[in-house]
Design a protein around this motif. Structure first.
Motif, short mmCIF file in Angstrom:
data_model
loop_
_atom_site.label_atom_id
_atom_site.label_comp_id
_atom_site.label_asym_id
_atom_site.label_seq_id
_atom_site.Cartn_x
_atom_site.Cartn_y
_atom_site.Cartn_z
N THR A 244 -25.07 28.78 16.58
CA THR A 244 -26.51 28.67 16.86
C THR A 244 -27.00 27.32 16.37
N THR A 245 -27.69 26.60 17.24
CA THR A 245 -28.19 25.27 16.90
C THR A 245 -29.67 25.18 17.21
N LEU A 246 -30.44 24.64 16.27
CA LEU A 246 -31.86 24.36 16.43
C LEU A 246 -32.08 22.88 16.19
N GLY A 247 -32.93 22.26 16.99
CA GLY A 247 -33.18 20.84 16.80
C GLY A 247 -34.55 20.43 17.27
N ALA A 248 -35.00 19.29 16.76
CA ALA A 248 -36.30 18.74 17.15
C ALA A 248 -36.27 17.23 17.03
N LYS A 249 -37.05 16.59 17.88
CA LYS A 249 -37.13 15.13 17.86
C LYS A 249 -38.57 14.72 18.13
N ALA A 250 -39.07 13.78 17.35
CA ALA A 250 -40.43 13.26 17.52
C ALA A 250 -40.38 11.75 17.49
N ILE A 251 -41.01 11.12 18.48
CA ILE A 251 -41.07 9.66 18.53
C ILE A 251 -42.53 9.26 18.67
N GLN A 252 -43.04 8.56 17.66
CA GLN A 252 -44.42 8.09 17.66
C GLN A 252 -44.44 6.61 17.97
N GLY A 253 -45.08 6.26 19.08
CA GLY A 253 -45.26 4.86 19.42
C GLY A 253 -46.50 4.30 18.75
N PHE A 254 -46.43 3.04 18.34
CA PHE A 254 -47.56 2.33 17.75
C PHE A 254 -47.85 1.14 18.66
N GLY A 255 -48.76 1.37 19.62
CA GLY A 255 -48.98 0.36 20.64
C GLY A 255 -47.71 0.20 21.46
N ASP A 256 -47.42 -1.04 21.85
CA ASP A 256 -46.20 -1.30 22.62
C ASP A 256 -45.23 -2.16 21.83
N ALA A 261 -39.06 7.11 14.97
CA ALA A 261 -38.32 8.24 15.55
C ALA A 261 -37.79 9.12 14.44
N LEU A 262 -38.05 10.42 14.52
CA LEU A 262 -37.57 11.41 13.55
C LEU A 262 -36.73 12.45 14.29
N PHE A 263 -35.58 12.79 13.71
CA PHE A 263 -34.68 13.75 14.36
C PHE A 263 -34.11 14.68 13.30
N TYR A 264 -33.99 15.99 13.67
CA TYR A 264 -33.37 16.96 12.77
C TYR A 264 -32.62 17.99 13.61
N GLN A 265 -31.41 18.33 13.17
CA GLN A 265 -30.63 19.36 13.84
C GLN A 265 -29.97 20.25 12.79
N HIS A 266 -30.05 21.57 13.01
CA HIS A 266 -29.49 22.56 12.09
C HIS A 266 -28.56 23.46 12.89
N THR A 267 -27.31 23.55 12.45
CA THR A 267 -26.32 24.39 13.11
C THR A 267 -25.79 25.44 12.15
N ASP A 268 -25.79 26.69 12.61
CA ASP A 268 -25.24 27.81 11.84
C ASP A 268 -24.09 28.37 12.67
N ASN A 284 -14.59 30.50 8.93
CA ASN A 284 -15.44 29.45 8.36
C ASN A 284 -16.89 29.80 8.69
N GLU A 285 -17.70 30.02 7.66
CA GLU A 285 -19.15 30.20 7.85
C GLU A 285 -19.81 28.87 7.48
N ARG A 286 -20.38 28.21 8.45
CA ARG A 286 -20.80 26.82 8.25
C ARG A 286 -22.29 26.61 8.51
N ILE A 287 -22.89 25.79 7.67
CA ILE A 287 -24.23 25.25 7.91
C ILE A 287 -24.08 23.73 7.98
#
Length: 657
Positions: A244-256, A261-268, A284-287
């Motif tokens: 099972t994998t959960l992830g998110a990504k956010a990219i905030q532009g400041f003008g041009d 960029a922020l990224f996080y991924q969690h795998t169980d 193997n039980e992995r995080i």
């Protein structure tokens, strides 16, 4: 043992490097190449690693890109290993027991840990043991995979001896809420489901791109050993997985001119480990957690920079229960821990100098520590710090020649550091034909096992180890034009690699021995569209490996080849394809050849509506049900094969919204 009072640069870097770094610090404000925008949105600019890979290709490296469309055709339970196995010329991949398992990897005749794997710039090579562990990476959030062949230690550092594989995650690309839902099923009762949602918003700072995804893959798996190879004490004879994998990504532009960029991924993951003898339950039980933060800024037409921080955390609990011949059980491990922490920060600047020369300078700082309660490894920290510079001169008198020169100084806590260099060149002979070449050195730092393993009664680890060193050369010709008035591409590469200062066991202690590995070979690939909608591609790799002074190198095929034929309808509503891969001679540590086999795969897709929102996809893996081996192991009586995946049908439904 932790080293105190460590001075990162006990050996002075070259004058060129110090001057380059000083110039970059004065330049201090620039963003890695002018950001490429989609519909004017800086949030969709390519990542720093993608820009670096494209730049290296422009100056002489061989680059292969696997696009999202190809990834979609790799099957509903496709992990990254499957995609690499299907599409990357020169790369041999053999998953041990099907999806989400360990594997054997070889790029142009290399060892597995001579390849550097990145996920949006984060190293995925296991810092505890140094190998490639791609077994818990689903492809739901992968936009494309970029492969740079040849030594790439200048920009990417340790383990980029034979090349770099950069896995690029998706960005948000829509201003209205949108996404995708996938549901899959295979003939071994495997189930997969994943979903993705994305949206670009506007705020007072600029555009904000948001993307989130979730993936679940589960199967009881197949029997990875033949009946005749199983002993009577085996009760668990299938190799299952639950990821099972959960992830998110956010990219905030400041003008041009800038973005964060922020990224996080969690795998169980719960992963079975199959054995041909005594096995009752091995798991193997992995995080696994990955996080990055990247600031990119364009401070003017001629200056840019980025700063990236990363964290890679791997925690595993290992359980192993055996059946005894008398009917009882033996618990060898009960949730024993092994894992590592890998964190760091990188700063890189790019300046366009007078005369249109380009200079890249950077610093790369990494810390890692690993612990294993099974194989006793002390929980100590290792550190590596680097400065590097890459000059790309512009020669107005020879506009078709694109040379570059790079140098990197890497210092390791306690052990000896490394200085590596690289010359690259690309010359455009015509609009369709280019000559390219690379010559230089690369390195591989020791891992936590080699530095700190400390079995009871002996000290095997050696914190004074120095890096393995390699000398690399590649020469190639690329064609990108028309064949019989139809689009075609082709490439041929001659490569040679010599690795010295090999880290090996000398009795009961890791040392830099006198052994050496020499590899030479040829890599060919081509693609042609003979008629509209039709595509045919083929590649082959032949390498010769020589080892010296007692070194052994096993499980690397001397020859392998692939070919693929596909068709997509003119309206884009459906398509079919078939592929054949052949593996030549492949020997294990006992000198037994378990290669010489062919595997046929087939795939098809169909959109169910004109708007292309509903799609069915079918993959038939090992269509002819070839019985082949991906490796060998012992069942206590004799060497037996790890059986490759039998014929498997996978069906997937996709809803895009």
């Amino acid at each position: 043992m932790v080293f105190r009072g460590f001075t990162p640069f006990s050996n002075r870097p070259s004058t060129l490097l110090r001057m380059a770094w000083g110039g970059a610090c004065l330049a201090a404000a620039d963003a890695l190449a002018a950001p490429l925008a989609l519909d004017g949105l800086i949030v969709n600019a390519p990542s720093e690693e993608s820009i670096a890979a494209q730049d290296m290709a422009d100056y002489g490296a061989e680059r292969v890109v696997v696009e999202r469309e190809q990834i979609e055709r790799a099957g509903p339970s496709a992990d990254v290993s499957r995609v690499l196995q299907m599409y990357v010329p020169g790369l041999f991949v053999a998953p041990k027991n099907g999806p989400f398992d360990y594997g054997t990897y070889s790029l142009q005749g290399s060892r597995s840990d001579d390849i550097l794997i990145l996920l949006d710039g984060v190293r995925l090579n296991n810092r505890l043991y140094g190998g490639l562990y791609l077994d818990t990476l689903p492809t739901t959030a992968v936009e494309r995979i970029e492969v740079l062949k040849g030594g790439q230690g200048i920009l990417f550092g340790t383990q980029a001896v034979a090349g770099v594989i950069n896995i690029v995650t998706r960005d948000a690309r829509r201003r209205d809420l949108g996404g995708q839902l996938d549901l899959g099923l295979d003939s071994f009762a495997g189930r997969s489901a994943d979903a993705r949602a994305e949206r670009i918003l506007s705020n007072g700072l600029g555009d904000l791109g948001l993307l989130a995804y979730v993936s679940r893959n589960r199967s009881d798996g197949y029997r990875p050993y033949r009946d005749r190879d199983l002993t009577a004490t085996v009760s668990d004879n299938r190799r299952s997985y639950d990821v099972t994998t959960l992830g998110a990504k956010a990219i905030q532009g400041f003008g041009d001119q800038a973005r964060l960029a922020l990224f996080y991924q969690h795998t169980d993951a719960d992963l079975d480990f199959a054995r041909p003898t005594s096995n009752r339950h091995t798991e193997n039980e992995r995080i696994h957690q990955i996080a990055t933060a990247t600031w990119t800024q364009q401070a003017g037409e001629r200056l840019s920079y980025f700063v990236k921080a990363h964290l890679n955390v791997w925690d595993t609990r290992y359980t192993r229960v055996y059946n005894l011949p008398d009917g009882g059980t033996s618990v060898l491990n009960d949730g024993d821990y092994w894992g590592f922490r890998d964190w760091g920060v990188q700063l890189e600047g790019k300046a366009r100098l007078p005369g249109e020369h380009e200079l890249i300078v950077g610093s790369d700082h990494q810390w890692y520590r690993g612990q294993d309660d099974v194989l006793v490894i002390d929980d100590n920290e290792a550190r590596a710090h680097a400065l590097y510079a890459h000059l790309r001169p512009h020669l107005a008198a020879i506009p078709d020649w694109h040379p570059s020169l790079g140098v990197r100084r890497e210092a390791l806590s306690g052990g000896e550091g490394a200085t590596v260099w690289m010359l690259t060149s690309r010359y455009d002979l015509t609009r369709a034909v280019a000559l390219r070449g690379q010559f230089g050195t690369a390195f591989k730092l020791p891992n936590a096992e080699q530095l700190y393993v400390n079995e009871p009664g002996s000290e095997i680890g050696n914190p004074s180890l120095k890096p393995e060193r390699s000398r690399n050369a590649e020469l190639g010709v690329d064609f990108d034009g028309d064949l019989l008035q139809r689009p075609a591409t082709a490439g041929v590469t001659l490569f040679r690699r010599s690795i010295s200062d090999l880290i090996a066991l000398d009795g009961e202690r890791w040392v830099n021995g006198g052994g050496r590995i020499d590899v030479r070979g040829v890599d060919l690939n081509g693609r042609w569209e003979p008629r509209p909608g039709w595509q045919v591609s083929a590649d082959l790799t032949r390498n010769w490996v020589e080892t010296h002074q007692g070194v052994t190198l096993n499980n690397i095929p001397a020859f392998f080849a692939r070919t693929r034929l596909g068709y997509d309808s003119t309206d884009g509503r459906w398509g079919v394809g078939g592929a054949l891969r052949y593996i030549g001679s492949q020997e294990n540590a006992q000198g037994e050849d378990y290669g010489h086999y062919s595997v046929v795969d087939a795939d098809a897709y169909r959109y169910l509506d004109a708007a292309r929102q509903h799609r069915l996809s079918l993959l038939l893996e090992n269509l002819l049900d070839r019985d082949y081996a991906t490796g060998t192991t012992s069942n206590g009586l004799r060497q037996v094969d790890n059986r490759g995946r039998p014929r498997t049908a996978e069906l997937r439904y996709t809803l895009s919204f």
